[in-house]
Scaffold this motif. Structure first.
Motif, PDB file in Angstrom:
ATOM      1  N   THR A  26       0.843  -1.191   0.000  1.00  0.00           N
ATOM      2  CA  THR A  26       0.000   0.000   0.000  1.00  0.00           C
ATOM      3  C   THR A  26       0.877   1.238   0.000  1.00  0.00           C
ATOM      4  O   THR A  26       1.821   1.343   0.781  1.00  0.00           O
ATOM      5  N   TYR A  27       0.564   2.158  -0.889  1.00  0.00           N
ATOM      6  CA  TYR A  27       1.310   3.399  -1.011  1.00  0.00           C
ATOM      7  C   TYR A  27       0.336   4.563  -0.829  1.00  0.00           C
ATOM      8  O   TYR A  27      -0.794   4.517  -1.302  1.00  0.00           O
ATOM      9  N   ALA A  28       0.809   5.609  -0.189  1.00  0.00           N
ATOM     10  CA  ALA A  28      -0.019   6.801  -0.028  1.00  0.00           C
ATOM     11  C   ALA A  28       0.002   7.597  -1.324  1.00  0.00           C
ATOM     12  O   ALA A  28       1.060   7.958  -1.820  1.00  0.00           O
ATOM     13  N   ARG A  29      -1.196   7.828  -1.877  1.00  0.00           N
ATOM     14  CA  ARG A  29      -1.268   8.647  -3.085  1.00  0.00           C
ATOM     15  C   ARG A  29      -1.057  10.126  -2.722  1.00  0.00           C
ATOM     16  O   ARG A  29      -1.426  10.562  -1.644  1.00  0.00           O
ATOM     17  N   ARG A  30      -0.459  10.834  -3.652  1.00  0.00           N
ATOM     18  CA  ARG A  30      -0.311  12.269  -3.476  1.00  0.00           C
ATOM     19  C   ARG A  30      -0.764  12.942  -4.764  1.00  0.00           C
ATOM     20  O   ARG A  30      -0.748  12.328  -5.823  1.00  0.00           O
ATOM     21  N   PRO A  31      -1.142  14.201  -4.698  1.00  0.00           N
ATOM     22  CA  PRO A  31      -1.535  14.898  -5.922  1.00  0.00           C
ATOM     23  C   PRO A  31      -0.428  14.819  -6.956  1.00  0.00           C
ATOM     24  O   PRO A  31       0.723  15.115  -6.673  1.00  0.00           O
ATOM     25  N   ALA A  32      -0.795  14.419  -8.173  1.00  0.00           N
ATOM     26  CA  ALA A  32       0.197  14.187  -9.217  1.00  0.00           C
ATOM     27  C   ALA A  32       1.051  15.414  -9.487  1.00  0.00           C
ATOM     28  O   ALA A  32       2.213  15.308  -9.842  1.00  0.00           O
ATOM     29  N   ALA A  78       9.937   8.396  -4.452  1.00  0.00           N
ATOM     30  CA  ALA A  78      10.602   8.387  -3.143  1.00  0.00           C
ATOM     31  C   ALA A  78      10.029   7.316  -2.217  1.00  0.00           C
ATOM     32  O   ALA A  78      10.648   6.975  -1.206  1.00  0.00           O
ATOM     33  N   ASP A  79       8.853   6.780  -2.554  1.00  0.00           N
ATOM     34  CA  ASP A  79       8.228   5.767  -1.708  1.00  0.00           C
ATOM     35  C   ASP A  79       8.572   4.339  -2.129  1.00  0.00           C
ATOM     36  O   ASP A  79       8.184   3.378  -1.454  1.00  0.00           O
ATOM     37  N   VAL A  80       9.281   4.175  -3.240  1.00  0.00           N
ATOM     38  CA  VAL A  80       9.616   2.829  -3.722  1.00  0.00           C
ATOM     39  C   VAL A  80      10.719   2.236  -2.861  1.00  0.00           C
ATOM     40  O   VAL A  80      11.761   2.862  -2.629  1.00  0.00           O
ATOM     41  N   LYS A  81      10.482   1.032  -2.384  1.00  0.00           N
ATOM     42  CA  LYS A  81      11.442   0.323  -1.535  1.00  0.00           C
ATOM     43  C   LYS A  81      11.994  -0.887  -2.281  1.00  0.00           C
ATOM     44  O   LYS A  81      11.462  -1.311  -3.298  1.00  0.00           O
ATOM     45  N   ARG A  82      13.028  -1.466  -1.713  1.00  0.00           N
ATOM     46  CA  ARG A  82      13.630  -2.667  -2.311  1.00  0.00           C
ATOM     47  C   ARG A  82      12.598  -3.783  -2.449  1.00  0.00           C
ATOM     48  O   ARG A  82      12.572  -4.505  -3.439  1.00  0.00           O
ATOM     49  N   ARG A  83      11.750  -3.935  -1.439  1.00  0.00           N
ATOM     50  CA  ARG A  83      10.795  -5.040  -1.441  1.00  0.00           C
ATOM     51  C   ARG A  83       9.798  -4.924  -2.601  1.00  0.00           C
ATOM     52  O   ARG A  83       9.309  -5.939  -3.092  1.00  0.00           O
ATOM     53  N   HIS A  84       9.514  -3.690  -3.042  1.00  0.00           N
ATOM     54  CA  HIS A  84       8.571  -3.520  -4.146  1.00  0.00           C
ATOM     55  C   HIS A  84       9.163  -4.028  -5.451  1.00  0.00           C
ATOM     56  O   HIS A  84       8.508  -4.730  -6.217  1.00  0.00           O
ATOM     57  N   MET A 110      16.596   4.347 -10.964  1.00  0.00           N
ATOM     58  CA  MET A 110      16.782   4.970  -9.660  1.00  0.00           C
ATOM     59  C   MET A 110      18.048   5.827  -9.625  1.00  0.00           C
ATOM     60  O   MET A 110      18.083   6.880  -8.978  1.00  0.00           O
ATOM     61  N   ALA A 111      19.092   5.395 -10.334  1.00  0.00           N
ATOM     62  CA  ALA A 111      20.315   6.190 -10.402  1.00  0.00           C
ATOM     63  C   ALA A 111      20.042   7.521 -11.103  1.00  0.00           C
ATOM     64  O   ALA A 111      20.571   8.571 -10.702  1.00  0.00           O
ATOM     65  N   PHE A 112      19.201   7.485 -12.125  1.00  0.00           N
ATOM     66  CA  PHE A 112      18.796   8.729 -12.811  1.00  0.00           C
ATOM     67  C   PHE A 112      18.024   9.636 -11.851  1.00  0.00           C
ATOM     68  O   PHE A 112      18.261  10.847 -11.800  1.00  0.00           O
ATOM     69  N   ALA A 113      17.101   9.046 -11.091  1.00  0.00           N
ATOM     70  CA  ALA A 113      16.315   9.833 -10.138  1.00  0.00           C
ATOM     71  C   ALA A 113      17.212  10.445  -9.062  1.00  0.00           C
ATOM     72  O   ALA A 113      17.019  11.595  -8.644  1.00  0.00           O
ATOM     73  N   PRO A 123      17.683   2.861  -3.557  1.00  0.00           N
ATOM     74  CA  PRO A 123      17.353   1.715  -2.689  1.00  0.00           C
ATOM     75  C   PRO A 123      17.722   0.361  -3.306  1.00  0.00           C
ATOM     76  O   PRO A 123      17.634  -0.653  -2.622  1.00  0.00           O
ATOM     77  N   LEU A 124      18.141   0.358  -4.573  1.00  0.00           N
ATOM     78  CA  LEU A 124      18.398  -0.912  -5.249  1.00  0.00           C
ATOM     79  C   LEU A 124      19.884  -1.270  -5.329  1.00  0.00           C
ATOM     80  O   LEU A 124      20.248  -2.269  -5.938  1.00  0.00           O
TER      81      LEU A 124
END
Length: 307
Positions: A26-32, A78-84, A110-113, A123-124
């Protein structure tokens, strides 16, 4: 108190693993408009020099692997984790090579980000690869079984074995690239320009092959292959009909070529001059087993000489 209908709701993503279990994230949505999502970062990455300067074949591969991140498209980067990412990787466990390539592609994103200050860390980094994801090395008994392949595929295997080139380069080799002593190659993936001296066995082969088209390798009807992908698919189907070649793929011949050069005592830089590898580490990885055998033989020769 009822919630505001305009308030962003959480996003739920379910992933089925290779063992059949289902995990929910589950991820918290934010305004795009206020956040960089995975989807937005992918679009920006594909417009950046980090992506556009890749070889065409590499871009096509990355593009296909990036599509695997579509379930996370609306998730803030910013909310993406290794487990995802690991959950998506584990869905590909039956094809470990593709799974590991997916992780490498996601890591590049992720390196680009990180470079664009969209995240504070990657995180990867150092995510472990799945075992069994490497192309099988062609042993001597595999090479001995090449005659069981249809002639056009046997020729293709011989060309890769003695030049150490990728399918994207062998299918584009023309007769005008061959000067009687060596073959000129401009590698599609790296742009490296090589002149590869031909082993006497390869020269004998080339002198006997019919020149049906401008390219050395042709389809059954004598035409050039339209793409490396179509060639590799057809080559894999032919290999399946030869039990002695079980598990072998065309790219494995590149690894075998590098290993044979190492067994012959060639230095890493000499091998790179043939294969066109830009990374010393990759050549060392390809030839690790061969170098061990070479050193072991040398050690025993010294021991016997001393005795």
């Amino acid at each position: 108190m009822p919630s505001d209908k305009n308030e962003p709701r959480d996003k739920t993503v379910r992933r089925r693993l290779s063992d059949g279990t289902v995990k929910t994230y589950t991820y918290a949505r934010r305004p795009a408009a206020n956040v960089w999502t995975v989807g937005k970062v992918i679009v920006a990455y594909k417009r950046s020099p980090a992506f556009t300067k890749l070889a065409p074949g590499t871009r096509r591969q990355y593009d296909g692997l990036l599509r695997l991140l579509e379930p996370l498209a609306d998730v803030p980067i910013a909310d993406v984790k290794r487990r995802h990412v690991r959950a998506i990787r584990d869905e590909l466990a039956d094809t470990p090579g593709k799974a590991n390539n997916f992780v490498r592609t996601a890591r590049a994103l992720m390196a680009f980000a990180l470079e664009d200050d969209l995240i504070d860390f990657n995180p990867l980094l150092r995510m472990k690869a799945l075992p069994g994801g490497e192309h099988q090395f062609w042993e001597d008994h595999h090479v001995a079984a090449l005659d069981a392949l249809p002639e056009r595929f046997r020729r293709a295997a011989v060309l890769a074995l003695y030049t150490g080139q990728r399918a994207s380069d062998t299918v584009r080799m023309t007769w005008t690239d061959y000067d009687g002593e060596g073959v000129r190659v401009v590698q599609e993936k790296t742009g490296a320009r090589l002149w590869i001296p031909c082993h006497s066995a390869l020269r004998a082969e080339l002198s006997a092959w019919p020149r049906e088209a401008v390219t050395m390798l042709t389809t059954l009807d004598g035409r050039p292959w339209t793409s490396a992908a179509s060639f590799c698919s057809s080559f894999s189907l032919a290999v399946r009909d030869v039990p002695a070649l079980a598990g072998c793929v065309y790219h494995g011949l590149r690894k075998t070529a590098a290993a044979r050069l190492a067994e012959a005592g060639c230095s890493t830089h000499e091998i790179m001059a043939i294969t066109g590898h830009a990374s010393i580490a990759m050549v060392q990885h390809y030839t690790k087993s061969a170098n061990q055998k070479h050193r072991a033989r040398a050690a025993i020769v010294r021991l016997e000489g001393k005795r």
